[in-house]
Motif scaffolding. Structure first.
Motif, PDB file in Angstrom:
ATOM      1  N   SER A 270       0.831  -1.200   0.000  1.00 26.60           N
ATOM      2  CA  SER A 270       0.000   0.000   0.000  1.00 26.60           C
ATOM      3  C   SER A 270       0.866   1.250   0.000  1.00 26.60           C
ATOM      4  O   SER A 270       0.568   2.230  -0.711  1.00 26.60           O
ATOM      5  CB  SER A 270      -0.922  -0.005   1.220  1.00 26.60           C
ATOM      6  N   GLU A 271       1.946   1.230   0.775  1.00 27.70           N
ATOM      7  CA  GLU A 271       2.808   2.411   0.879  1.00 27.70           C
ATOM      8  C   GLU A 271       3.520   2.741  -0.428  1.00 27.70           C
ATOM      9  O   GLU A 271       3.791   3.916  -0.711  1.00 27.70           O
ATOM     10  CB  GLU A 271       3.824   2.203   1.998  1.00 27.70           C
ATOM     11  N   ILE A 272       3.835   1.715  -1.216  1.00 23.15           N
ATOM     12  CA  ILE A 272       4.482   1.991  -2.503  1.00 23.15           C
ATOM     13  C   ILE A 272       3.437   2.145  -3.613  1.00 23.15           C
ATOM     14  O   ILE A 272       3.784   2.262  -4.794  1.00 23.15           O
ATOM     15  CB  ILE A 272       5.502   0.904  -2.889  1.00 23.15           C
ATOM     16  N   MET A 273       2.148   2.142  -3.214  1.00 21.79           N
ATOM     17  CA  MET A 273       1.031   2.323  -4.151  1.00 21.79           C
ATOM     18  C   MET A 273       1.117   1.331  -5.301  1.00 21.79           C
ATOM     19  O   MET A 273       1.025   1.697  -6.470  1.00 21.79           O
ATOM     20  CB  MET A 273       0.997   3.778  -4.651  1.00 21.79           C
ATOM     21  N   TYR A 274       1.310   0.070  -4.924  1.00 18.02           N
ATOM     22  CA  TYR A 274       1.440  -0.971  -5.938  1.00 18.02           C
ATOM     23  C   TYR A 274       0.123  -1.118  -6.693  1.00 18.02           C
ATOM     24  O   TYR A 274      -0.928  -1.369  -6.086  1.00 18.02           O
ATOM     25  CB  TYR A 274       1.832  -2.291  -5.286  1.00 18.02           C
ATOM     26  N   PRO A 275       0.144  -0.979  -8.020  1.00 12.41           N
ATOM     27  CA  PRO A 275      -1.113  -0.893  -8.776  1.00 12.41           C
ATOM     28  C   PRO A 275      -1.647  -2.208  -9.327  1.00 12.41           C
ATOM     29  O   PRO A 275      -2.797  -2.267  -9.772  1.00 12.41           O
ATOM     30  CB  PRO A 275      -0.728   0.029  -9.929  1.00 12.41           C
ATOM     31  N   ASP A 276      -0.837  -3.257  -9.328  1.00 14.73           N
ATOM     32  CA  ASP A 276      -1.205  -4.474 -10.036  1.00 14.73           C
ATOM     33  C   ASP A 276      -1.754  -5.547  -9.093  1.00 14.73           C
ATOM     34  O   ASP A 276      -1.791  -5.388  -7.879  1.00 14.73           O
ATOM     35  CB  ASP A 276       0.001  -5.024 -10.809  1.00 14.73           C
ATOM     36  N   VAL A 277      -2.125  -6.671  -9.685  1.00 14.05           N
ATOM     37  CA  VAL A 277      -2.640  -7.803  -8.922  1.00 14.05           C
ATOM     38  C   VAL A 277      -1.531  -8.424  -8.076  1.00 14.05           C
ATOM     39  O   VAL A 277      -0.382  -8.519  -8.514  1.00 14.05           O
ATOM     40  CB  VAL A 277      -3.228  -8.865  -9.873  1.00 14.05           C
ATOM     41  N   VAL A 278      -1.877  -8.816  -6.857  1.00 15.03           N
ATOM     42  CA  VAL A 278      -0.928  -9.466  -5.955  1.00 15.03           C
ATOM     43  C   VAL A 278      -1.325 -10.931  -5.794  1.00 15.03           C
ATOM     44  O   VAL A 278      -2.474 -11.234  -5.475  1.00 15.03           O
ATOM     45  CB  VAL A 278      -0.900  -8.773  -4.576  1.00 15.03           C
ATOM     46  N   THR A 279      -0.356 -11.826  -6.012  1.00 11.99           N
ATOM     47  CA  THR A 279      -0.600 -13.252  -5.834  1.00 11.99           C
ATOM     48  C   THR A 279      -0.150 -13.660  -4.438  1.00 11.99           C
ATOM     49  O   THR A 279       0.955 -13.311  -4.014  1.00 11.99           O
ATOM     50  CB  THR A 279       0.172 -14.075  -6.883  1.00 11.99           C
ATOM     51  N   ARG A 280      -1.006 -14.395  -3.735  1.00 14.75           N
ATOM     52  CA  ARG A 280      -0.697 -14.803  -2.362  1.00 14.75           C
ATOM     53  C   ARG A 280      -0.664 -16.326  -2.265  1.00 14.75           C
ATOM     54  O   ARG A 280      -1.636 -16.986  -2.648  1.00 14.75           O
ATOM     55  CB  ARG A 280      -1.711 -14.223  -1.383  1.00 14.75           C
ATOM     56  N   PHE A 281       0.442 -16.842  -1.740  1.00  6.61           N
ATOM     57  CA  PHE A 281       0.583 -18.280  -1.530  1.00  6.61           C
ATOM     58  C   PHE A 281       0.631 -18.573  -0.036  1.00  6.61           C
ATOM     59  O   PHE A 281       1.383 -17.934   0.708  1.00  6.61           O
ATOM     60  CB  PHE A 281       1.867 -18.816  -2.170  1.00  6.61           C
ATOM     61  N   GLY A 282      -0.166 -19.540   0.406  1.00  7.15           N
ATOM     62  CA  GLY A 282      -0.069 -20.051   1.769  1.00  7.15           C
ATOM     63  C   GLY A 282       0.497 -21.457   1.706  1.00  7.15           C
ATOM     64  O   GLY A 282      -0.063 -22.340   1.044  1.00  7.15           O
ATOM     65  N   VAL A 283       1.623 -21.679   2.366  1.00 12.35           N
ATOM     66  CA  VAL A 283       2.330 -22.950   2.282  1.00 12.35           C
ATOM     67  C   VAL A 283       1.964 -23.813   3.486  1.00 12.35           C
ATOM     68  O   VAL A 283       1.918 -23.335   4.626  1.00 12.35           O
ATOM     69  CB  VAL A 283       3.858 -22.728   2.242  1.00 12.35           C
ATOM     70  N   VAL A 284       1.695 -25.087   3.232  1.00 15.01           N
ATOM     71  CA  VAL A 284       1.419 -26.048   4.307  1.00 15.01           C
ATOM     72  C   VAL A 284       2.258 -27.301   4.065  1.00 15.01           C
ATOM     73  O   VAL A 284       2.726 -27.552   2.959  1.00 15.01           O
ATOM     74  CB  VAL A 284      -0.077 -26.439   4.372  1.00 15.01           C
ATOM     75  N   ARG A 285       2.438 -28.079   5.112  1.00 18.45           N
ATOM     76  CA  ARG A 285       3.170 -29.333   4.969  1.00 18.45           C
ATOM     77  C   ARG A 285       2.309 -30.367   4.243  1.00 18.45           C
ATOM     78  O   ARG A 285       1.100 -30.428   4.430  1.00 18.45           O
ATOM     79  CB  ARG A 285       3.561 -29.890   6.339  1.00 18.45           C
ATOM     80  N   ALA A 286       2.961 -31.182   3.455  1.00 11.34           N
ATOM     81  CA  ALA A 286       2.234 -32.225   2.732  1.00 11.34           C
ATOM     82  C   ALA A 286       1.780 -33.314   3.708  1.00 11.34           C
ATOM     83  O   ALA A 286       2.430 -33.597   4.685  1.00 11.34           O
ATOM     84  CB  ALA A 286       3.130 -32.821   1.657  1.00 11.34           C
TER      85      ALA A 286
END
Length: 286
Positions: A270-286
């Motif tokens: 937000s502070e750098i005013m990022y304009p594009d889509v952000v991809t979020r990954f949540g990692v879990v153990r197999a």
């Protein structure tokens, strides 16, 4: 460009480092942004060729050519540990790894006095030890809240005088807290170096000189630098620990002094005013 956030959805050790290394190999010269934790992190990466490194403060994509690391103000900087990690990377063939590090001037600095107090406190708990790794993370955060005038920031590392003054104040603070217990600790035969650090009048000056020397090996920057980089480089936000030990949402008392969700990364974007889509990954153990 693109921005990606990687966090651990468990208690930690789910493979964040492996994911960040994988993403780094799919992008062109990404910048890895560390947004929580400190040198207690242990993100293991083993490359297809068998090269292995456990990342603590360097971004976990550093084994990939052209990858740089931005340590945000939410990261606790340990200059000594950072230098030690750079030596390990050099042995793996990474040339001048410290030149790949950028540190926000607002980042808190963990000093040897914080680490000494952390380890002494843990020993004194006896059978009730918390299992602390002794890296001074909680100690640094607690002191920042209680004694903000003694908080060392990365930007202070430009001045030996400023760092020495704050380190002397930290030494006096910790000495006053533990002096009545020195005999008890000495009797255990444990932590002689930590005891010496709190009693040696020359220690603050020596620590200040070494930390300022180390700081000359990396770049001290601001959020404006991250904003400029976002125009031309992919950003990978690498979290530490896991959301189940988050300081606000975790299972107390098994929590950390850190926001382990993607909240800090969201603030930075937000502070750098990022304009594009952000991809979020949540990692879990197999």
């Amino acid at each position: 460009m693109q921005a990606t956030i990687v966090i651990d959805l468990g208690f930690g050790d789910a493979g964040k480092g492996t994911m960040v290394d994988y993403l780094s190999r799919k992008m062109v010269e990404p910048v890895i942004v560390r947004f929580n934790g400190g040198a207690q992190a242990a993100h293991n990466v083993v490359t297809p060729r068998g090269t292995h490194h456990t990342f603590s403060q360097f971004g976990s994509g550093t084994l990939v050519d052209g990858v740089r690391t931005f340590l945000s103000r939410y990261m606790l900087l340990d200059p000594y540990a950072l230098l030690a990690e750079s030596y390990g990377l050099e042995k793996l063939g990474i040339q001048n790894p410290m030149a790949r590090i950028m540190v926000d001037g607002e980042a808190l600095v963990v000093t040897p006095f914080h680490k000494a107090a952390n380890r002494l406190r843990e020993v004194l708990r006896g059978d009730g030890r918390h299992g602390s790794v002794g890296m001074g993370i909680g100690e640094t955060m607690a002191d920042m809240i209680a004694f903000p005038h003694l908080a060392v920031r990365a930007q202070d590392l430009r001045s030996i005088e400023t760092v020495e003054r704050k380190c002397r104040g930290l030494q006096e603070l910790k000495y006053a807290e533990f002096k009545e217990l020195f005999a008890v600790i000495s009797a255990t035969g444990l932590l002689p170096d930590e005891l010496r650090l709190l009693t040696d009048s020359h220690a603050p000056k020596m620590v200040a000189r070494e930390m300022v020397r180390i700081a000359r090996l990396f770049s001290l920057v601001s959020m404006k630098t991250l904003q400029r980089l976002s125009y031309t480089h992919p950003l990978i936000f690498e979290g530490a620990q896991g959301v189940l030990i988050d300081e606000w949402h975790g299972f107390h008392p098994f929590t950390t002094w850190s926001t382990t969700t993607n909240a800090n990364a969201n603030v930075l974007l937000s502070e750098i005013m990022y304009p594009d889509v952000v991809t979020r990954f949540g990692v879990v153990r197999a």
